[in-house]
Design a protein around this motif. Structure first.
Motif, PDB file in Angstrom:
ATOM      1  N   LEU A  73       0.814  -1.210   0.000  1.00 32.35           N
ATOM      2  CA  LEU A  73       0.000   0.000   0.000  1.00 32.35           C
ATOM      3  C   LEU A  73       0.851   1.266   0.000  1.00 32.35           C
ATOM      4  CD1 LEU A  73      -2.132  -2.157   0.794  1.00 32.35           C
ATOM      5  CD2 LEU A  73      -3.164  -0.452   2.280  1.00 32.35           C
ATOM      6  N   SER A 274      -4.882   4.868   0.771  1.00 32.67           N
ATOM      7  CA  SER A 274      -3.974   4.321  -0.238  1.00 32.67           C
ATOM      8  C   SER A 274      -4.759   3.582  -1.316  1.00 32.67           C
ATOM      9  CB  SER A 274      -2.979   3.348   0.405  1.00 32.67           C
ATOM     10  OG  SER A 274      -2.286   2.622  -0.598  1.00 32.67           O
ATOM     11  N   GLY A 276      -3.563   1.470  -3.077  1.00 27.31           N
ATOM     12  CA  GLY A 276      -3.102   0.084  -3.049  1.00 27.31           C
ATOM     13  C   GLY A 276      -4.128  -0.857  -2.436  1.00 27.31           C
ATOM     14  N   ILE A 277      -5.003  -0.330  -1.587  1.00 22.66           N
ATOM     15  CA  ILE A 277      -6.005  -1.193  -0.948  1.00 22.66           C
ATOM     16  C   ILE A 277      -7.048  -1.663  -1.958  1.00 22.66           C
ATOM     17  CG2 ILE A 277      -7.757   0.503  -0.206  1.00 22.66           C
ATOM     18  CD1 ILE A 277      -7.645  -0.950   2.574  1.00 22.66           C
ATOM     19  N   VAL A 309      -0.329   5.255  -5.764  1.00 21.44           N
ATOM     20  CA  VAL A 309      -1.037   4.804  -4.561  1.00 21.44           C
ATOM     21  C   VAL A 309      -1.406   5.973  -3.657  1.00 21.44           C
ATOM     22  CG1 VAL A 309      -0.184   2.426  -4.550  1.00 21.44           C
ATOM     23  CG2 VAL A 309       1.136   4.212  -3.379  1.00 21.44           C
TER      24      VAL A 309
END
Length: 390
Positions: A73, A274, A276-277, A309
């Motif tokens: 993340l 983030s 990224g999650i 991200v």
């Protein structure tokens, strides 16, 4: 899409209520003078979607913490302890966030774009201005999915009651104080912060405002002019604190360890913030109707959007169709890790795109739209809505 064109709010009125960012650099109005017509069942679907998504984000964050997936993340290492501590202790209450969504109108499926969980903007516009537009045009102010103000009042009370029920707030509140901070020189962020302070004060909290460079930090807590504040609200991204103010990140972590301060929004909201999650969500809920396929490498055989991200205002985002870059924004996040999210078209009308923003404060509580080009950036406009059947 259908619209209702109305008399716009006059600039002297906007100035009088503190809304000074009403005109963009090119001289155009930031607030659109028309409202998006939303059916009641569409408003209900937005509400249900964000409630379900929030539960999914909690599960995804738990996965990151349990499996130590912080690197995926892009989480700065010096915030991991703060994230874990805030996640494990319920006094670190998530005050509010904003889900950005595609679709939801004219039969288009609702799809999650991202969750602005840490420092969401467009609060003043969504909570106050679109209500004022209805009022000025002598329309029913309740003809709107907009209980942001009231839900924030209740969620401030939950900082103390730590429960859905807030009726006993006055009995259990013992004078704990909240210091609200933004960075000097940014009027939008300052007024957003002061709106939140106003709501907290209306609830019954003792409050104060201070630019962040005037706040005194120590392992013993948060101070202004020698006075201690149990809560600190900061409209400053956690990742910026970690990267640009490493010593402060360490101090805030130590304060939490010593139970000397509670910071809003909590450190764990950086996991939600983030992008990224989004990859973790797709792993946990593959093909979920509210999600778009997201990976940490380009998607094969699909159009996709490449995003850092951590990033703001559409910077360093590119749209790739059939292997070719259709549109690309430059910005300061080129050295970030990136994710690749399946492309989906936003609500659109006459070559302009409308992204729904649904605020969340314990539950979904209000809708507004941003209008712009293929990639929404800091030149996008705010568009209110009205619940109106055909």
């Amino acid at each position: 899409m259908k619209f209702l064109k109305l008399e716009k709010l006059k600039k002297d009125y906007l100035e009088s209520i503190g809304f000074s960012w009403h005109t963009d650099e090119d001289g155009s109005d930031y607030i659109d003078n028309k409202l998006v017509c939303v059916k009641e069942n569409e408003a209900n679907a937005y509400y249900e979607a964000v409630n379900e998504l929030y539960d999914m984000f909690i599960a995804a964050a738990q996965e990151v913490i349990d499996k130590n997936r912080f690197d995926e993340l892009g989480i700065p290492f010096n915030l991991i302890d703060a994230i874990k501590m805030s996640w494990e202790n319920e006094v670190h209450w998530h005050l509010y966030g904003r889900f950005d969504l595609a679709g939801g109108l004219d039969g288009k499926a609702i799809k999650l774009i991202e969750f602005n969980a840490d420092t969401p903007t467009a609060l003043f516009e969504s909570a106050i201005l679109q209500w004022a537009i209805l009022k000025q045009n002598k329309l029913d102010e309740s003809s709107q999915f907009n209980s942001i103000y009231e839900c924030l009042m209740d969620n401030f009370k939950r900082l103390i009651t730590l429960d859905e029920n807030v009726e006993n707030f006055d009995e259990v509140y013992e004078g704990w104080k909240i210091l609200f901070s933004s960075i000097a020189g940014n009027k939008e962020e300052e007024m957003t912060t002061k709106l939140l302070e106003h709501i907290a004060k209306e609830v019954g909290f003792v409050t104060n405002f201070s630019y962040v460079d005037e706040v005194e930090f120590s392992e013993e807590g948060i101070f202004k002019n020698g006075e201690n504040y149990e809560y600190w609200f900061k409209l400053i991204p956690w990742e910026d604190i970690a990267i640009e103010e490493g010593e402060l990140a360490m101090l805030l972590t130590q304060m939490m360890r010593n139970q000397k301060a509670i910071i809003l929004n909590p450190a764990y909201t950086l996991l939600f913030q983030s992008k990224g999650i989004l990859k973790i969500l797709w792993e946990l809920y593959p093909n979920h109707p509210l999600l778009l396929e997201t990976k940490d490498k380009p998607l094969e055989g699909k159009s996709y959007v490449k995003k850092p991200v951590f990033g703001r205002e559409g910077a360093n985002i590119s749209v790739v169709k059939e292997g070719k870059i259709l549109h690309e924004n430059i910005g300061p996040y080129a050295n970030n890790a990136f994710i690749y999210q399946e492309y989906t078209e936003l609500n659109s009308y006459e070559n302009e795109y409308y992204q729904a923003g649904v605020f969340f404060a314990y539950e979904g509580c209000g809708l507004g739209f941003r209008k712009g080009g293929l990639i929404l950036d800091n030149s996008s406009k705010f568009v209110g809505h009205i619940i109106k059947e055909d």
